[in-house]
Design a protein around this motif. Structure first.
Motif, PDB file in Angstrom:
ATOM      1  N   THR A  39       6.670   4.462  -8.673  1.00 37.46           N
ATOM      2  CA  THR A  39       5.712   3.411  -9.176  1.00 37.46           C
ATOM      3  C   THR A  39       4.132   4.297  -9.619  1.00 37.46           C
ATOM      4  OG1 THR A  39       6.076   1.593  -7.579  1.00 37.46           O
ATOM      5  CG2 THR A  39       4.032   1.615  -8.412  1.00 37.46           C
ATOM      6  N   GLN A  40       3.615   3.832 -10.490  1.00 33.52           N
ATOM      7  CA  GLN A  40       2.613   4.584 -10.987  1.00 33.52           C
ATOM      8  C   GLN A  40       1.406   4.461  -9.786  1.00 33.52           C
ATOM      9  OE1 GLN A  40       1.761   3.146 -14.969  1.00 33.52           O
ATOM     10  NE2 GLN A  40       2.061   5.239 -15.819  1.00 33.52           N
ATOM     11  N   ALA A  41       0.689   5.374  -9.530  1.00 33.05           N
ATOM     12  CA  ALA A  41      -0.393   5.250  -8.708  1.00 33.05           C
ATOM     13  C   ALA A  41      -1.593   4.758  -8.829  1.00 33.05           C
ATOM     14  CB  ALA A  41      -0.343   6.743  -8.087  1.00 33.05           C
ATOM     15  N   THR A  42      -2.368   5.406 -10.166  1.00 32.23           N
ATOM     16  CA  THR A  42      -3.612   5.056 -10.235  1.00 32.23           C
ATOM     17  C   THR A  42      -3.912   4.332 -11.448  1.00 32.23           C
ATOM     18  OG1 THR A  42      -4.140   7.141 -11.160  1.00 32.23           O
ATOM     19  CG2 THR A  42      -4.582   6.604  -8.743  1.00 32.23           C
ATOM     20  N   SER A  43      -3.305   4.384 -12.672  1.00 23.89           N
ATOM     21  CA  SER A  43      -3.451   3.719 -14.152  1.00 23.89           C
ATOM     22  C   SER A  43      -2.303   4.064 -14.778  1.00 23.89           C
ATOM     23  CB  SER A  43      -4.663   4.666 -14.629  1.00 23.89           C
ATOM     24  OG  SER A  43      -4.068   5.900 -15.133  1.00 23.89           O
ATOM     25  N   LYS A  44      -2.191   3.307 -15.895  1.00 24.51           N
ATOM     26  CA  LYS A  44      -0.962   3.140 -16.788  1.00 24.51           C
ATOM     27  C   LYS A  44      -0.758   4.446 -17.436  1.00 24.51           C
ATOM     28  CE  LYS A  44      -0.276  -1.745 -18.071  1.00 24.51           C
ATOM     29  NZ  LYS A  44      -0.837  -2.209 -16.838  1.00 24.51           N
ATOM     30  N   SER A  45      -1.654   5.434 -17.428  1.00 23.99           N
ATOM     31  CA  SER A  45      -1.509   6.662 -17.963  1.00 23.99           C
ATOM     32  C   SER A  45      -1.092   7.697 -17.118  1.00 23.99           C
ATOM     33  CB  SER A  45      -2.757   7.053 -18.907  1.00 23.99           C
ATOM     34  OG  SER A  45      -3.883   7.333 -17.995  1.00 23.99           O
ATOM     35  N   THR A  46      -1.092   7.291 -15.590  1.00 25.43           N
ATOM     36  CA  THR A  46      -0.530   8.368 -14.560  1.00 25.43           C
ATOM     37  C   THR A  46       0.690   8.660 -14.768  1.00 25.43           C
ATOM     38  OG1 THR A  46      -2.177   7.251 -13.266  1.00 25.43           O
ATOM     39  CG2 THR A  46      -0.393   8.642 -12.232  1.00 25.43           C
ATOM     40  N   GLY A  47       1.187   9.828 -14.785  1.00 25.24           N
ATOM     41  CA  GLY A  47       2.491  10.552 -14.759  1.00 25.24           C
ATOM     42  C   GLY A  47       3.381  10.066 -13.720  1.00 25.24           C
ATOM     43  N   ASN A  51      13.671  12.010 -10.205  1.00 23.98           N
ATOM     44  CA  ASN A  51      14.871  12.995 -10.519  1.00 23.98           C
ATOM     45  C   ASN A  51      16.025  12.407 -10.515  1.00 23.98           C
ATOM     46  OD1 ASN A  51      13.263  15.383 -11.458  1.00 23.98           O
ATOM     47  ND2 ASN A  51      12.769  15.520  -9.556  1.00 23.98           N
ATOM     48  N   LYS A  52      16.259  11.350 -11.370  1.00 23.92           N
ATOM     49  CA  LYS A  52      17.659  10.384 -11.471  1.00 23.92           C
ATOM     50  C   LYS A  52      17.959  10.341 -12.603  1.00 23.92           C
ATOM     51  CE  LYS A  52      18.011   9.341  -6.743  1.00 23.92           C
ATOM     52  NZ  LYS A  52      19.440   9.495  -5.974  1.00 23.92           N
ATOM     53  N   PRO A  53      19.199  10.205 -13.042  1.00 20.93           N
ATOM     54  CA  PRO A  53      19.592   9.727 -14.537  1.00 20.93           C
ATOM     55  C   PRO A  53      19.283   8.582 -15.045  1.00 20.93           C
ATOM     56  CG  PRO A  53      21.682   9.950 -12.894  1.00 20.93           C
ATOM     57  CD  PRO A  53      20.528  10.370 -12.085  1.00 20.93           C
ATOM     58  N   VAL A  54      19.073   7.618 -13.916  1.00 18.99           N
ATOM     59  CA  VAL A  54      18.688   6.052 -14.183  1.00 18.99           C
ATOM     60  C   VAL A  54      17.776   5.644 -13.402  1.00 18.99           C
ATOM     61  CG1 VAL A  54      20.588   5.309 -13.043  1.00 18.99           C
ATOM     62  CG2 VAL A  54      19.702   3.895 -14.851  1.00 18.99           C
ATOM     63  N   GLY A  55      16.860   5.012 -13.593  1.00 14.68           N
ATOM     64  CA  GLY A  55      15.865   4.485 -12.801  1.00 14.68           C
ATOM     65  C   GLY A  55      15.006   3.297 -13.235  1.00 14.68           C
ATOM     66  N   VAL A  56      13.950   2.955 -12.573  1.00 13.03           N
ATOM     67  CA  VAL A  56      12.971   1.801 -12.601  1.00 13.03           C
ATOM     68  C   VAL A  56      11.684   2.293 -12.223  1.00 13.03           C
ATOM     69  CG1 VAL A  56      12.070  -0.284 -11.772  1.00 13.03           C
ATOM     70  CG2 VAL A  56      14.625   0.076 -11.799  1.00 13.03           C
ATOM     71  N   ILE A  57      10.688   2.255 -13.250  1.00 12.17           N
ATOM     72  CA  ILE A  57       9.444   2.642 -13.283  1.00 12.17           C
ATOM     73  C   ILE A  57       8.414   1.597 -13.093  1.00 12.17           C
ATOM     74  CG2 ILE A  57       7.397   3.802 -14.541  1.00 12.17           C
ATOM     75  CD1 ILE A  57       9.661   5.302 -16.053  1.00 12.17           C
ATOM     76  N   THR A  58       7.704   1.408 -12.235  1.00 10.09           N
ATOM     77  CA  THR A  58       6.946   0.097 -12.176  1.00 10.09           C
ATOM     78  C   THR A  58       5.637   0.780 -12.578  1.00 10.09           C
ATOM     79  OG1 THR A  58       8.139  -0.903 -10.299  1.00 10.09           O
ATOM     80  CG2 THR A  58       5.556  -1.631 -10.507  1.00 10.09           C
ATOM     81  N   MET A  59       5.075   0.205 -13.632  1.00  7.36           N
ATOM     82  CA  MET A  59       3.728   0.702 -14.070  1.00  7.36           C
ATOM     83  C   MET A  59       2.654  -0.085 -13.267  1.00  7.36           C
ATOM     84  SD  MET A  59       4.289   0.772 -18.189  1.00  7.36           S
ATOM     85  CE  MET A  59       2.839   1.930 -18.374  1.00  7.36           C
ATOM     86  N   ASN A  60       1.448   0.574 -13.303  1.00  8.74           N
ATOM     87  CA  ASN A  60       0.053   0.179 -12.808  1.00  8.74           C
ATOM     88  C   ASN A  60      -0.137  -1.234 -13.321  1.00  8.74           C
ATOM     89  OD1 ASN A  60      -2.953   0.478 -12.500  1.00  8.74           O
ATOM     90  ND2 ASN A  60      -2.382   1.628 -10.843  1.00  8.74           N
ATOM     91  N   ASN A  61      -1.017  -1.840 -12.731  1.00  9.00           N
ATOM     92  CA  ASN A  61      -1.546  -3.274 -13.455  1.00  9.00           C
ATOM     93  C   ASN A  61      -2.916  -3.168 -13.847  1.00  9.00           C
ATOM     94  OD1 ASN A  61      -3.062  -3.122 -10.958  1.00  9.00           O
ATOM     95  ND2 ASN A  61      -2.470  -5.088 -10.221  1.00  9.00           N
ATOM     96  N   ALA A  62      -3.213  -1.934 -14.408  1.00 10.10           N
ATOM     97  CA  ALA A  62      -4.485  -1.525 -14.963  1.00 10.10           C
ATOM     98  C   ALA A  62      -4.608  -2.398 -16.497  1.00 10.10           C
ATOM     99  CB  ALA A  62      -4.495  -0.316 -15.186  1.00 10.10           C
ATOM    100  N   SER A  63      -5.722  -2.708 -16.769  1.00  6.73           N
ATOM    101  CA  SER A  63      -5.965  -3.469 -17.924  1.00  6.73           C
ATOM    102  C   SER A  63      -5.474  -2.644 -19.274  1.00  6.73           C
ATOM    103  CB  SER A  63      -7.311  -3.924 -17.994  1.00  6.73           C
ATOM    104  OG  SER A  63      -7.801  -4.631 -19.124  1.00  6.73           O
TER     105      SER A  63
END
Length: 137
Positions: A39-47, A51-63
Motif C-alpha cells: 500500500t502506498q504510504a503518503t501520496s499517489k506518487s509515493t514509490g 519483491n514478488k512476480p505478481v501482486g496487488v498495489i493499493t494506491m493512496n486515496n490522495a486527490s
C-alpha cells in the motif's frame, strides 16, 4: 532420426514442431505463494517495493484532478529490462472507466507506473492495481 538422442523409453528431439507454444485447457498463472501486496504510504506518487512476480498495489486515496497523470515507481527484484509488466485496475473506482493505468518505463529491478484520471472531475480514491510479470529472454 536426425538430432535425436535416446533417453530410455522416449526421445528428446531438438526440433519439435509446436514446442514454442504453451497450450492449456485450464488456467495458466502464478500460485498464491507468488503473490504479495503493498500500500502506498503518503501520496499517489509515493514509490512502493514488492519483491514478488505478481501482486496487488493499493494506491493512496490522495486527490487526482481530471485529465491529470500521477507516476510512481514499483521497485521489484523480479523485474528485468526485457520483461513485460501487465497491469489491471482491480477495484477502488466508484465509476468504472475513470482511470487508465500503464507502464511508462521498465528497467532491471523497477517499473515506472502512471495512473491517469480520465473522468470529468477530481477523484480521491484508493485505486487497487494488480500486476503480473511476464519474463522475456
Amino acid at each position: 532420426m536426425a538430432n535425436t538422442k535416446s533417453i530410455g523409453v522416449a526421445f528428446s528431439d531438438q526440433d519439435i514442431i509446436g514446442a514454442q507454444y504453451v497450450l492449456s485447457d485450464e488456467q495458466i498463472g502464478y500460485t498464491a505463494a507468488a503473490q504479495g501486496s503493498v500500500t502506498q504510504a503518503t501520496s499517489k506518487s509515493t514509490g512502493v517495493t514488492l519483491n514478488k512476480p505478481v501482486g496487488v498495489i493499493t494506491m493512496n486515496n490522495a486527490s487526482l484532478a481530471t485529465a491529470t497523470n500521477v507516476t510512481f515507481t514499483l521497485t521489484n527484484s523480479f523485474i528485468s529490462a526485457n520483461d513485460t509488466l501487465i497491469l489491471t485496475l482491480a477495484s477502488g473506482q466508484t465509476t468504472p472507466g475513470s482511470y487508465n493505468v500503464f507502464v511508462n518505463a521498465l528497467a532491471a529491478g523497477s517499473a515506472s507506473i502512471t495512473l491517469r484520471n480520465i473522468s470529468a472531475g477530481t477523484l480521491s480514491e484508493a485505486i487497487v492495481v494488480n500486476f503480473a510479470i511476464l519474463h522475456c529472454a
